[in-house]
Structure formats: C-alpha cells, structure tokens
Design a protein around this motif. Structure first.
Motif, PDB file in Angstrom:
ATOM      1  N   ARG A   1      47.516  30.010 -92.812  1.00 18.56           N
ATOM      2  CA  ARG A   1      48.849  29.910 -93.385  1.00 18.56           C
ATOM      3  C   ARG A   1      48.783  29.173 -94.709  1.00 18.56           C
ATOM      4  O   ARG A   1      47.939  28.334 -94.907  1.00 18.56           O
ATOM      5  CB  ARG A   1      49.780  29.177 -92.424  1.00 18.56           C
ATOM      6  CG  ARG A   1      49.963  29.954 -91.134  1.00 18.56           C
ATOM      7  CD  ARG A   1      51.182  29.562 -90.418  1.00 18.56           C
ATOM      8  NE  ARG A   1      50.986  28.314 -89.709  1.00 18.56           N
ATOM      9  CZ  ARG A   1      51.956  27.727 -89.047  1.00 18.56           C
ATOM     10  NH1 ARG A   1      53.140  28.258 -89.014  1.00 18.56           N
ATOM     11  NH2 ARG A   1      51.748  26.607 -88.415  1.00 18.56           N
TER      12      ARG A   1
ATOM     13  N   GLN B   1      51.950  36.843 -99.897  1.00 22.32           N
ATOM     14  CA  GLN B   1      52.374  37.242 -98.547  1.00 22.32           C
ATOM     15  C   GLN B   1      51.718  38.553 -98.129  1.00 22.32           C
ATOM     16  O   GLN B   1      51.254  38.692 -96.993  1.00 22.32           O
ATOM     17  CB  GLN B   1      53.895  37.379 -98.476  1.00 22.32           C
ATOM     18  CG  GLN B   1      54.600  36.052 -98.498  1.00 22.32           C
ATOM     19  CD  GLN B   1      56.108  36.186 -98.553  1.00 22.32           C
ATOM     20  OE1 GLN B   1      56.638  37.077 -99.218  1.00 22.32           O
ATOM     21  NE2 GLN B   1      56.804  35.311 -97.847  1.00 22.32           N
ATOM     22  N   GLN B   2      51.659  39.513 -99.029  1.00 20.67           N
ATOM     23  CA  GLN B   2      51.060  40.806 -98.708  1.00 20.67           C
ATOM     24  C   GLN B   2      49.578  40.645 -98.372  1.00 20.67           C
ATOM     25  O   GLN B   2      49.094  41.208 -97.376  1.00 20.67           O
ATOM     26  CB  GLN B   2      51.238  41.760 -99.886  1.00 20.67           C
ATOM     27  CG  GLN B   2      50.715  43.147 -99.619  1.00 20.67           C
ATOM     28  CD  GLN B   2      50.946  44.079-100.803  1.00 20.67           C
ATOM     29  OE1 GLN B   2      51.362  43.660-101.878  1.00 20.67           O
ATOM     30  NE2 GLN B   2      50.671  45.347-100.595  1.00 20.67           N
TER      31      GLN B   2
ATOM     32  N   ARG C   1      49.264  38.782 -94.962  1.00 19.51           N
ATOM     33  CA  ARG C   1      49.558  39.682 -93.837  1.00 19.51           C
ATOM     34  C   ARG C   1      48.398  40.625 -93.571  1.00 19.51           C
ATOM     35  O   ARG C   1      48.049  40.895 -92.424  1.00 19.51           O
ATOM     36  CB  ARG C   1      50.826  40.492 -94.117  1.00 19.51           C
ATOM     37  CG  ARG C   1      52.057  39.831 -93.570  1.00 19.51           C
ATOM     38  CD  ARG C   1      53.264  40.768 -93.635  1.00 19.51           C
ATOM     39  NE  ARG C   1      54.281  40.071 -94.409  1.00 19.51           N
ATOM     40  CZ  ARG C   1      54.710  40.428 -95.611  1.00 19.51           C
ATOM     41  NH1 ARG C   1      54.282  41.518 -96.181  1.00 19.51           N
ATOM     42  NH2 ARG C   1      55.609  39.706 -96.236  1.00 19.51           N
TER      43      ARG C   1
ATOM     44  N   GLY D   1      45.933  39.095 -91.489  1.00 19.71           N
ATOM     45  CA  GLY D   1      46.408  38.576 -90.211  1.00 19.71           C
ATOM     46  C   GLY D   1      46.898  37.141 -90.286  1.00 19.71           C
ATOM     47  O   GLY D   1      46.923  36.438 -89.280  1.00 19.71           O
ATOM     48  N   GLN D   2      47.306  36.702 -91.466  1.00 21.93           N
ATOM     49  CA  GLN D   2      47.778  35.331 -91.662  1.00 21.93           C
ATOM     50  C   GLN D   2      49.268  35.341 -91.997  1.00 21.93           C
ATOM     51  O   GLN D   2      49.839  36.372 -92.337  1.00 21.93           O
ATOM     52  CB  GLN D   2      47.017  34.664 -92.811  1.00 21.93           C
ATOM     53  CG  GLN D   2      45.526  34.543 -92.598  1.00 21.93           C
ATOM     54  CD  GLN D   2      45.188  33.506 -91.556  1.00 21.93           C
ATOM     55  OE1 GLN D   2      45.809  32.456 -91.493  1.00 21.93           O
ATOM     56  NE2 GLN D   2      44.190  33.801 -90.738  1.00 21.93           N
ATOM     57  N   ASP D   3      49.876  34.173 -91.921  1.00 20.95           N
ATOM     58  CA  ASP D   3      51.269  33.997 -92.285  1.00 20.95           C
ATOM     59  C   ASP D   3      51.371  33.060 -93.478  1.00 20.95           C
ATOM     60  O   ASP D   3      50.457  32.270 -93.742  1.00 20.95           O
ATOM     61  CB  ASP D   3      52.072  33.365 -91.131  1.00 20.95           C
ATOM     62  CG  ASP D   3      52.186  34.299 -89.951  1.00 20.95           C
ATOM     63  OD1 ASP D   3      52.433  35.498 -90.174  1.00 20.95           O
ATOM     64  OD2 ASP D   3      52.014  33.826 -88.812  1.00 20.95           O
TER      65      ASP D   3
END
Length: 179
Positions: free
Chosen positions: A1, A21-22, A25, A28-30
């Motif tokens: 994150r 963010q893209q 994602r 597999g992360q936030d």
C-alpha cells in the motif's frame, strides 16, 4: 500500500495518483491516501505507518514537502519523491514534458503557426523551472518556430495556485500589449 501525504486533487496530482493506483492494482496492491494538505503531521503520520509496516511505501509530493527532503533522506523504507528534480537517496518520479511539447508544436505548425510565445515563471529574478525552460526552448526551436519569451514574475504570491499564476500572466500580457 502507498500513502500520499499531500494534495490529492488538482491538475497534476490527479493523473499521477490515478497512474499509481492503476499500477498498484495491477500488482495486487492498494493505495491509501491520507491528508489533503501539506502539514508536517501528515508526513509524520505517513512515516509512522511506514515504520510500523502498516503500509509498504510512502509517496511524497516533493514540491509540497521541499523543506523535508533532506530530513527524509535519513529515513528507512520505500519512500518515493513525486515531482522532485533534486538529488535524493530515495527514488524519484517526474514528468517527461518533451513528447507532449513535440505534439503541441506539430499541431500548431500544421495550423500554420510559426511563432511561439513562452511565458516562464520567475520568482526573485530566477526561473522557477530552468529544466522545463530548456525543454520548451529546444522543442520549439527544433520544430522551426521563432520563440519569443515573456517572463511572468510571481513574486509575493503566497499561494501559487493556477488562478493566481494565470492572473499574473494576464497582467504581464496586458502591460506588454498596452505599450
């Protein structure tokens, strides 16, 4: 994150954050966004989360925390400076202006334009972004444009938002054309 300790909205930060963010994602992360201002306690909070392993990385808008870059150099962990042009022991990310400027010049040339006006921002007689000035000059001249320069002084602007910069440019242009 990731944790961003600064502004989350605006002309330049929104696309940057969307890109982060893209990519996150896709891995597999936030992304965790904290704080919407440039207060030092937001930065401290981010560093605390990083030290406690509550987040994996800290994304720091370097322009908003310019006074903290030196202090952050001693910090451990995954810290990335966004928009930084200063040397740093941590990774930095920025913007490559040249492709967009080449497209803009090609478009203007296709419309028949041959002269460009460049209005670099100046503060206390110094260019705020000498690297950007060099890219603009090189790109315009390589495209065959005649380049005029009209510096825009932003001395004394406490809050350098885009509206204040546009107003300062308008004053310079009006004064120039009224002569």
């Amino acid at each position: 994150r990731l944790l961003d300790g600064g502004h989350h909205y605006g002309e330049s930060w929104t696309p940057l954050i969307q890109g982060v963010q893209q990519c996150a994602r896709g891995a597999g992360q936030d992304v965790l966004l904290v704080g919407a201002d440039e207060r030092d306690d937001e930065l401290e909070r981010g560093l605390s989360h990083l030290a406690e392993r509550r987040i994996d990385a800290l994304l720091v808008p370097a322009g908003m925390y310019a006074g903290s870059v030196e202090r952050l150099a001693a910090e451990e962990g995954a810290i990335v400076f966004a928009g930084s042009t200063e040397p740093s022991p941590h990774p930095t990310v920025g913007t490559d202006l040249a492709p967009g400027l080449r497209e803009a010049c090609a478009h203007l040339a296709a419309l028949g334009h041959r002269r460009l006006l460049w209005a670099p921002l100046m503060e206390n007689g110094e260019h705020l972004d000498a690297a950007r000035d060099a890219v603009v000059r090189a790109t315009a001249l390589a495209a065959g444009f005649e380049l005029d320069t009209m510096p825009v002084a932003i001395d004394g602007l406490a809050e350098m938002g885009s509206e204040q910069v546009v107003d300062a440019a308008r004053r310079v242009f009006r004064a120039s054309f009224d002569q």
